[in-house]
Every structure is written in structure tokens, then in C-alpha cells.
Design a protein around this motif. Structure first.
Motif, PDB file in Angstrom:
ATOM      1  N   GLU A   1      81.789 126.028  22.712  1.00 24.35           N
ATOM      2  CA  GLU A   1      80.398 125.564  22.667  1.00 24.35           C
ATOM      3  C   GLU A   1      79.366 126.566  23.183  1.00 24.35           C
ATOM      4  O   GLU A   1      78.276 126.187  23.587  1.00 24.35           O
ATOM      5  N   VAL A   2      79.697 127.855  23.167  1.00 24.55           N
ATOM      6  CA  VAL A   2      78.712 128.875  23.541  1.00 24.55           C
ATOM      7  C   VAL A   2      77.779 129.107  22.358  1.00 24.55           C
ATOM      8  O   VAL A   2      78.215 129.181  21.211  1.00 24.55           O
ATOM      9  N   THR A   3      76.490 129.196  22.663  1.00 25.66           N
ATOM     10  CA  THR A   3      75.486 129.473  21.640  1.00 25.66           C
ATOM     11  C   THR A   3      74.639 130.661  22.085  1.00 25.66           C
ATOM     12  O   THR A   3      74.471 130.913  23.279  1.00 25.66           O
ATOM     13  N   GLU A   4      74.120 131.364  21.090  1.00 24.22           N
ATOM     14  CA  GLU A   4      73.217 132.465  21.385  1.00 24.22           C
ATOM     15  C   GLU A   4      71.816 131.903  21.581  1.00 24.22           C
ATOM     16  O   GLU A   4      71.403 130.980  20.892  1.00 24.22           O
ATOM     17  N   SER A   5      71.103 132.438  22.541  1.00 23.52           N
ATOM     18  CA  SER A   5      69.795 131.931  22.892  1.00 23.52           C
ATOM     19  C   SER A   5      68.972 133.070  23.482  1.00 23.52           C
ATOM     20  O   SER A   5      69.306 134.245  23.293  1.00 23.52           O
ATOM     21  N   THR A   6      67.921 132.709  24.193  1.00 22.46           N
ATOM     22  CA  THR A   6      67.154 133.684  24.955  1.00 22.46           C
ATOM     23  C   THR A   6      66.876 133.100  26.336  1.00 22.46           C
ATOM     24  O   THR A   6      66.918 131.878  26.536  1.00 22.46           O
ATOM     25  N   SER A   7      66.592 133.969  27.278  1.00 15.42           N
ATOM     26  CA  SER A   7      66.210 133.572  28.624  1.00 15.42           C
ATOM     27  C   SER A   7      65.241 134.624  29.134  1.00 15.42           C
ATOM     28  O   SER A   7      65.550 135.823  29.097  1.00 15.42           O
ATOM     29  N   TYR A   8      64.093 134.204  29.581  1.00 15.25           N
ATOM     30  CA  TYR A   8      63.036 135.136  30.005  1.00 15.25           C
ATOM     31  C   TYR A   8      62.726 136.153  28.907  1.00 15.25           C
ATOM     32  O   TYR A   8      62.452 137.315  29.185  1.00 15.25           O
ATOM     33  N   GLY A   9      62.847 135.721  27.658  1.00 14.02           N
ATOM     34  CA  GLY A   9      62.524 136.588  26.537  1.00 14.02           C
ATOM     35  C   GLY A   9      63.581 137.601  26.170  1.00 14.02           C
ATOM     36  O   GLY A   9      63.339 138.476  25.332  1.00 14.02           O
TER      37      GLY A   9
ATOM     38  N   LYS B   1      73.051 125.587  29.472  1.00 14.18           N
ATOM     39  CA  LYS B   1      73.167 126.274  30.760  1.00 14.18           C
ATOM     40  C   LYS B   1      73.464 127.749  30.503  1.00 14.18           C
ATOM     41  O   LYS B   1      74.354 128.092  29.729  1.00 14.18           O
ATOM     42  N   LEU B   2      72.745 128.600  31.199  1.00 16.67           N
ATOM     43  CA  LEU B   2      72.881 130.034  31.029  1.00 16.67           C
ATOM     44  C   LEU B   2      74.262 130.515  31.464  1.00 16.67           C
ATOM     45  O   LEU B   2      74.721 130.197  32.557  1.00 16.67           O
ATOM     46  N   VAL B   3      74.923 131.286  30.584  1.00 16.50           N
ATOM     47  CA  VAL B   3      76.196 131.935  30.910  1.00 16.50           C
ATOM     48  C   VAL B   3      75.930 133.395  31.294  1.00 16.50           C
ATOM     49  O   VAL B   3      76.486 133.904  32.258  1.00 16.50           O
ATOM     50  N   CYS B   4      75.064 134.055  30.528  1.00 15.44           N
ATOM     51  CA  CYS B   4      74.693 135.437  30.817  1.00 15.44           C
ATOM     52  C   CYS B   4      73.415 135.766  30.060  1.00 15.44           C
ATOM     53  O   CYS B   4      73.070 135.092  29.094  1.00 15.44           O
ATOM     54  N   ARG B   5      72.733 136.812  30.535  1.00 12.13           N
ATOM     55  CA  ARG B   5      71.533 137.244  29.847  1.00 12.13           C
ATOM     56  C   ARG B   5      71.293 138.716  30.117  1.00 12.13           C
ATOM     57  O   ARG B   5      71.746 139.256  31.132  1.00 12.13           O
ATOM     58  N   MET B   6      70.594 139.335  29.207  1.00  8.96           N
ATOM     59  CA  MET B   6      70.236 140.742  29.352  1.00  8.96           C
ATOM     60  C   MET B   6      68.979 140.865  30.199  1.00  8.96           C
ATOM     61  O   MET B   6      68.114 139.995  30.175  1.00  8.96           O
ATOM     62  N   TRP B   7      68.891 141.966  30.932  1.00  9.13           N
ATOM     63  CA  TRP B   7      67.644 142.313  31.605  1.00  9.13           C
ATOM     64  C   TRP B   7      66.619 142.726  30.572  1.00  9.13           C
ATOM     65  O   TRP B   7      66.967 143.333  29.543  1.00  9.13           O
ATOM     66  N   GLY B   8      65.372 142.440  30.838  1.00  9.05           N
ATOM     67  CA  GLY B   8      64.279 142.901  29.994  1.00  9.05           C
ATOM     68  C   GLY B   8      63.654 144.177  30.547  1.00  9.05           C
ATOM     69  O   GLY B   8      64.015 144.648  31.633  1.00  9.05           O
ATOM     70  N   ASP B   9      62.702 144.717  29.818  1.00  7.01           N
ATOM     71  CA  ASP B   9      62.017 145.945  30.234  1.00  7.01           C
ATOM     72  C   ASP B   9      61.391 145.810  31.611  1.00  7.01           C
ATOM     73  O   ASP B   9      61.440 146.743  32.418  1.00  7.01           O
ATOM     74  N   ARG B  10      60.791 144.650  31.891  1.00  8.34           N
ATOM     75  CA  ARG B  10      60.129 144.450  33.177  1.00  8.34           C
ATOM     76  C   ARG B  10      61.115 144.611  34.339  1.00  8.34           C
ATOM     77  O   ARG B  10      60.815 145.240  35.348  1.00  8.34           O
ATOM     78  N   GLU B  11      62.321 144.045  34.178  1.00 10.01           N
ATOM     79  CA  GLU B  11      63.326 144.159  35.241  1.00 10.01           C
ATOM     80  C   GLU B  11      63.828 145.596  35.383  1.00 10.01           C
ATOM     81  O   GLU B  11      64.013 146.086  36.492  1.00 10.01           O
ATOM     82  N   HIS B  12      64.044 146.249  34.247  1.00  9.34           N
ATOM     83  CA  HIS B  12      64.460 147.660  34.303  1.00  9.34           C
ATOM     84  C   HIS B  12      63.408 148.485  35.046  1.00  9.34           C
ATOM     85  O   HIS B  12      63.753 149.294  35.909  1.00  9.34           O
ATOM     86  N   ASN B  13      62.153 148.281  34.722  1.00 10.30           N
ATOM     87  CA  ASN B  13      61.077 149.051  35.348  1.00 10.30           C
ATOM     88  C   ASN B  13      60.920 148.700  36.822  1.00 10.30           C
ATOM     89  O   ASN B  13      60.791 149.585  37.671  1.00 10.30           O
TER      90      ASN B  13
END
Length: 127
Positions: free
Chosen positions: A21-29, A38-50
Motif C-alpha cells: 500500500e505504498v503510494t507516491e506523493s509529495t511532502s513539503y513540495g 503517513k509519510l515513509v520517506c521524502r526528498m529534501w528540497g532546495d531550501r533544505e539543501h541551502n
């Protein structure tokens, strides 16, 4: 499956979508995987990298048991790290440029187990 070097969200997706039941989505863009919203994992965005001055790798946020976090960080210092933002929280950051795919698969599954309902974990264990 390749053994090392430069994992991408495509690899994360491929590994994560094998779990019940894992689905692809977005979190914080940013791209994310969820199980029943419920969030399993997410990528960092540019703001977090910076904000954190991390520019040599893509970063994946995964969840873990809080008491396991120091052990994970100590055992995998070249791949896993954290930031003060995550202090006191069961989450680790993965340097996708340096991760072994077998480790990535294990950590995604552990994050899933940390977030999914017991019925889904039972379904995973039965398969």
C-alpha cells in the motif's frame, strides 16, 4: 540491482513501491512515499539543501526508532547524518550519492515498519 553509487529517487520509488500500500506523493513540495497517508520517506528540497549547506548529494529523510538513531549514525557515518532540526526525533538523513542499494532497501523497509499499521506489517511479513 547496482551495488553502490548515486542512488536517485527512482531507486527509492522502485524499492518503496514493493511494500504493501505504498503510494507516491509529495511532502513539503518534494517527492515522497506514503503508506495510507503517513509519510515513509521524502526528498529534501532546495531550501533544505541551502539552509544546511549540503550540495554534494541528494538527501532522503527516513524514519527510525529514536533509540536506534545513534546506532545507525555511528555505524554508517559516510552515508547517514542528521541536523539539529531532527534532534529528539526518530529520523535520519541519507546521502543518496553514497548509499549502497541493499542498505537503502533495508532502511526504507524499516521506515515503512515504523510508520505503517500493524496489519500492513503483518501482510509484509507474510509475503
Amino acid at each position: 540491482m547496482q551495488s553502490s553509487g548515486m542512488a536517485t529517487f527512482d531507486d527509492v520509488r522502485l524499492l518503496g513501491m514493493q511494500l504493501p500500500e505504498v503510494t507516491e506523493s509529495t511532502s513539503y513540495g518534494t517527492p515522497a512515499l506514503k503508506v495510507r497517508m503517513k509519510l515513509v520517506c521524502r526528498m529534501w528540497g532546495d531550501r533544505e539543501h541551502n539552509r544546511n549547506n549540503v550540495h554534494d548529494t541528494e538527501v532522503l529523510v527516513l524514519f527510525c526508532e529514536l533509540d536506534m538513531k545513534p546506532v545507525l549514525l555511528e555505524n554508517h557515518p559516510d552515508v547517514l547524518f542528521t541536523m539539529p532540526h531532527y534532534d529528539g526525533y526518530g529520523a535520519v538523513l541519507v546521502r543518496l550519492a553514497d548509499v549502497e542499494l541493499d542498505d537503502l532497501a533495508d532502511w526504507i523497509e524499516e521506515s515503512y515498519r515504523h510508520r505503517a499499521l500493524p496489519t500492513l506489517i503483518h501482510k509484509l511479513d507474510a509475503s
